[in-house]
Motif scaffolding. Structure first.
Motif, mmCIF file in Angstrom:
data_model
loop_
_atom_site.group_PDB
_atom_site.id
_atom_site.type_symbol
_atom_site.label_atom_id
_atom_site.label_comp_id
_atom_site.label_asym_id
_atom_site.label_seq_id
_atom_site.Cartn_x
_atom_site.Cartn_y
_atom_site.Cartn_z
ATOM 1 N N ASN A 3 -13.861 -3.634 8.579
ATOM 2 C CA ASN A 3 -13.930 -2.855 7.350
ATOM 3 C C ASN A 3 -13.104 -1.595 7.568
ATOM 4 O O ASN A 3 -13.582 -0.601 8.099
ATOM 5 N N ILE A 4 -11.835 -1.633 7.141
ATOM 6 C CA ILE A 4 -10.900 -0.545 7.371
ATOM 7 C C ILE A 4 -10.605 0.137 6.040
ATOM 8 O O ILE A 4 -10.280 -0.524 5.070
ATOM 9 N N HIS A 33 -3.029 -0.010 12.135
ATOM 10 C CA HIS A 33 -4.239 -0.514 12.798
ATOM 11 C C HIS A 33 -4.032 -1.986 13.149
ATOM 12 O O HIS A 33 -3.456 -2.744 12.374
ATOM 13 N N THR A 34 -4.495 -2.405 14.308
ATOM 14 C CA THR A 34 -4.225 -3.769 14.780
ATOM 15 C C THR A 34 -4.910 -4.836 13.934
ATOM 16 O O THR A 34 -4.473 -5.984 13.924
ATOM 17 N N ASP A 35 -5.973 -4.487 13.214
ATOM 18 C CA ASP A 35 -6.673 -5.457 12.377
ATOM 19 C C ASP A 35 -6.241 -5.415 10.917
ATOM 20 O O ASP A 35 -6.779 -6.149 10.093
ATOM 21 N N ALA A 36 -5.283 -4.561 10.571
ATOM 22 C CA ALA A 36 -4.866 -4.401 9.174
ATOM 23 C C ALA A 36 -4.036 -5.599 8.718
ATOM 24 O O ALA A 36 -3.216 -6.126 9.462
ATOM 25 N N LYS A 38 -1.433 -7.390 5.625
ATOM 26 C CA LYS A 38 -0.296 -6.932 4.831
ATOM 27 C C LYS A 38 -0.755 -6.310 3.512
ATOM 28 O O LYS A 38 -0.190 -5.312 3.074
ATOM 29 N N ASN A 39 -1.771 -6.885 2.888
ATOM 30 C CA ASN A 39 -2.273 -6.331 1.632
ATOM 31 C C ASN A 39 -2.892 -4.951 1.844
ATOM 32 O O ASN A 39 -2.737 -4.065 1.006
ATOM 33 N N GLN A 40 -3.599 -4.763 2.952
ATOM 34 C CA GLN A 40 -4.183 -3.455 3.247
ATOM 35 C C GLN A 40 -3.097 -2.425 3.516
ATOM 36 O O GLN A 40 -3.223 -1.261 3.111
ATOM 37 N N ILE A 41 -2.027 -2.818 4.195
ATOM 38 C CA ILE A 41 -0.923 -1.900 4.475
ATOM 39 C C ILE A 41 -0.234 -1.505 3.171
ATOM 40 O O ILE A 41 0.070 -0.335 2.934
ATOM 41 N N LYS A 42 -0.011 -2.472 2.295
ATOM 42 C CA LYS A 42 0.616 -2.198 0.998
ATOM 43 C C LYS A 42 -0.241 -1.222 0.193
ATOM 44 O O LYS A 42 0.271 -0.241 -0.362
ATOM 45 N N GLU A 43 -1.536 -1.468 0.140
ATOM 46 C CA GLU A 43 -2.453 -0.596 -0.598
ATOM 47 C C GLU A 43 -2.465 0.813 -0.017
ATOM 48 O O GLU A 43 -2.467 1.806 -0.754
ATOM 49 N N ALA A 44 -2.461 0.924 1.305
ATOM 50 C CA ALA A 44 -2.508 2.229 1.961
ATOM 51 C C ALA A 44 -1.258 3.047 1.670
ATOM 52 O O ALA A 44 -1.343 4.241 1.387
ATOM 53 N N LYS A 78 -2.399 -2.696 23.058
ATOM 54 C CA LYS A 78 -1.569 -3.446 22.123
ATOM 55 C C LYS A 78 -1.460 -2.656 20.830
ATOM 56 O O LYS A 78 -2.313 -1.834 20.504
ATOM 57 N N ARG A 79 -0.349 -2.900 20.103
ATOM 58 C CA ARG A 79 -0.070 -2.166 18.889
ATOM 59 C C ARG A 79 0.381 -3.122 17.801
ATOM 60 O O ARG A 79 0.711 -4.274 18.075
ATOM 61 N N LYS A 80 0.428 -2.638 16.579
ATOM 62 C CA LYS A 80 0.953 -3.404 15.462
ATOM 63 C C LYS A 80 1.907 -2.499 14.702
ATOM 64 O O LYS A 80 1.593 -1.345 14.428
ATOM 65 N N LYS A 81 3.079 -3.033 14.396
ATOM 66 C CA LYS A 81 4.108 -2.270 13.711
ATOM 67 C C LYS A 81 4.370 -2.922 12.367
ATOM 68 O O LYS A 81 4.387 -4.146 12.260
ATOM 69 N N ALA A 82 4.570 -2.114 11.325
ATOM 70 C CA ALA A 82 4.830 -2.634 9.984
ATOM 71 C C ALA A 82 6.095 -2.004 9.429
ATOM 72 O O ALA A 82 6.298 -0.796 9.545
ATOM 73 N N ILE A 83 6.954 -2.845 8.846
ATOM 74 C CA ILE A 83 8.141 -2.368 8.133
ATOM 75 C C ILE A 83 7.873 -2.580 6.652
ATOM 76 O O ILE A 83 7.687 -3.708 6.201
ATOM 77 N N VAL A 84 7.848 -1.487 5.905
ATOM 78 C CA VAL A 84 7.501 -1.507 4.494
ATOM 79 C C VAL A 84 8.766 -1.334 3.668
ATOM 80 O O VAL A 84 9.482 -0.346 3.828
ATOM 81 N N GLN A 85 9.049 -2.298 2.790
ATOM 82 C CA GLN A 85 10.210 -2.244 1.886
ATOM 83 C C GLN A 85 9.724 -1.748 0.530
ATOM 84 O O GLN A 85 8.811 -2.326 -0.056
#
Length: 99
Positions: A3-4, A33-36, A38-44, A78-85
């Motif tokens: 629950n992020i 966040h490693t558990d995030a 794509k939809n959560q990243i877009k919303e954030a 460990k990490r998670k990287k996101a590229i947002v267009q």
């Protein structure tokens, strides 16, 4: 699934030469966040930065590197990287202005 909240998803921006070159195409790179998802990243991104509209999100899971100190072995986190267009009519993200 964790629950992020949207303010916990984006940890920090990634500032490298490659990520700076991608900014010309309205692509921004963040450590997330490693558990995030794509939809959560877009919303954030859309909630945290006013006037932005996300076109797509690409994510990469980065495993921790093995490190050694003397006879002791360990691993980095460990990490998670996101590229947002962003879309063409979207505003730019202000934290990257002037870099």
């Amino acid at each position: 699934m964790a629950n992020i909240q949207y303010y916990d998803v984006i940890l920090k921006p990634v500032i490298t030469e490659k990520s700076m070159d991608l900014m010309a195409d309205k692509k921004y790179t963040f450590l997330v966040h490693t558990d995030a998802t794509k939809n959560q990243i877009k919303e954030a991104v859309e909630k945290m930065f006013e006037g932005t509209k996300v076109k797509s999100v690409n994510t990469m899971n980065l495993e921790g590197k093995k490190k050694r100190r003397g006879m002791t072995f360990g691993k980095t986190a460990k990490r998670k990287k996101a590229i947002v267009q962003l879309t063409e009519d979207s505003k730019d993200i202000e934290i990257f202005e002037g870099l």
